[in-house]
Design an enzyme around this catalytic site. Structure first.
Site, PDB file in Angstrom:
ATOM      1  CB  SER A 132      -0.895   0.014   1.249  1.00  0.00           C
ATOM      2  OG  SER A 132      -1.605   1.235   1.358  1.00  0.00           O
ATOM      3  CE1 TYR A 145      -4.299  -1.912   4.954  1.00  0.00           C
ATOM      4  CE2 TYR A 145      -3.448   0.257   4.381  1.00  0.00           C
ATOM      5  CZ  TYR A 145      -3.952  -0.964   4.002  1.00  0.00           C
ATOM      6  OH  TYR A 145      -4.106  -1.262   2.658  1.00  0.00           O
TER       7      TYR A 145
END
Length: 248
Positions: A132, A145
């Site tokens: 990501s 995350y």
């Protein structure tokens, strides 16, 4: 896909989280190019041969790889795409939630890779991890995350270095804002969806958000033999967002 090239004929690909979003686009792209595709996720996949999986369970990855070999006899491509995100500030996040994020987003890919290595060694296979842009920078209240995706990027590099001599390559894509069902629903539920969508476009030099198919195109290239001299790399798929400086 009309006149689609067939880079994955006689190859078997495992795509985790392949039932929706980016994972579904990846599974469809690999299948369109000739791969036998198996997906793994919590729910049943009605489009592909699939394996039900709970990635918070440490025994799941080994079971999945064994099942793939039992069904297909080989493994050529592993796409670690399954993941989760929980929004919480550091002070508000429980240790249990923190560990679940790390387990699903980082430990599960590690265990899948470890279990898959003996089979990828035989096929000179390829691994592509879905990282990501939040493994490269951070959005508010996404500590777990961000850490998990940063770790996945590091794992990508380590696997490439440790196993390149065996013919195994490992790369990662780092998607930014992608029009998955989840993001589309979130925009639709906002106070002013049109303004939200317009503002999303403004943060990208290309003037729009991305599509799952655009991520899948890069994953297919990285997994294919023609990318044989590419390993250990993290590729942002973000419409130039990470390149653009914010206005003062």
């Amino acid at each position: 896909m009309a006149n689609q090239i067939k880079r994955f004929e006689n190859k078997v690909a495992l795509v985790t989280g392949g039932r929706s979003g980016i994972g579904r686009a990846i599974a469809r792209r690999l299948q369109a190019e000739g791969a036998t595709v198996i997906t793994a996720q919590r729910g049943e996949d009605t489009e592909f041969d699939s394996i039900k999986a709970d990635f918070s369970d440490a025994h799941t990855p080994q079971r999945i790889i064994e099942e793939v070999i039992s069904r297909a006899g080989q493994l050529d491509v592993l796409v670690n795409n399954a993941g989760m995100m929980m929004e919480a500030g550091i002070e508000e996040m429980s240790l249990e939630d923190w560990q679940r994020n790390i387990t699903v987003n980082l430990t599960a890919p590690f265990l899948l890779i470890r279990a898959a290595l003996p089979y990828l060694r035989k096929t000179k296979g390829s691994i592509v991890n879905t990282g990501s842009t939040e493994g490269l920078a951070a959005n508010p209240n996404h500590a777990a995350y961000c850490v998990s995706k940063s770790g996945l990027h590091g794992l990508t590099r380590s696997v490439a270095v440790d196993h390149g001599h065996e013919g195994i390559r490992c790369n990662a894509v780092a998607p930014g804002w992608i029009d998955t069902e989840l993001n589309i629903d979130m925009i639709a539920a906002s106070d002013d969806a049109e303004v939200f969508q317009r503002n999303i476009g403004k943060i990208h030099p290309v003037g729009r958000s991305g599509t799952p198919e655009e991520v899948a195109a890069l994953v297919a290239f990285l997994a294919a033999d023609e990318a044989g001299f590419i390993t250990g790399q993290i590729y942002p798929v973000d419409g130039g967002r990470m390149t653009k400086l914010s206005l003062p």
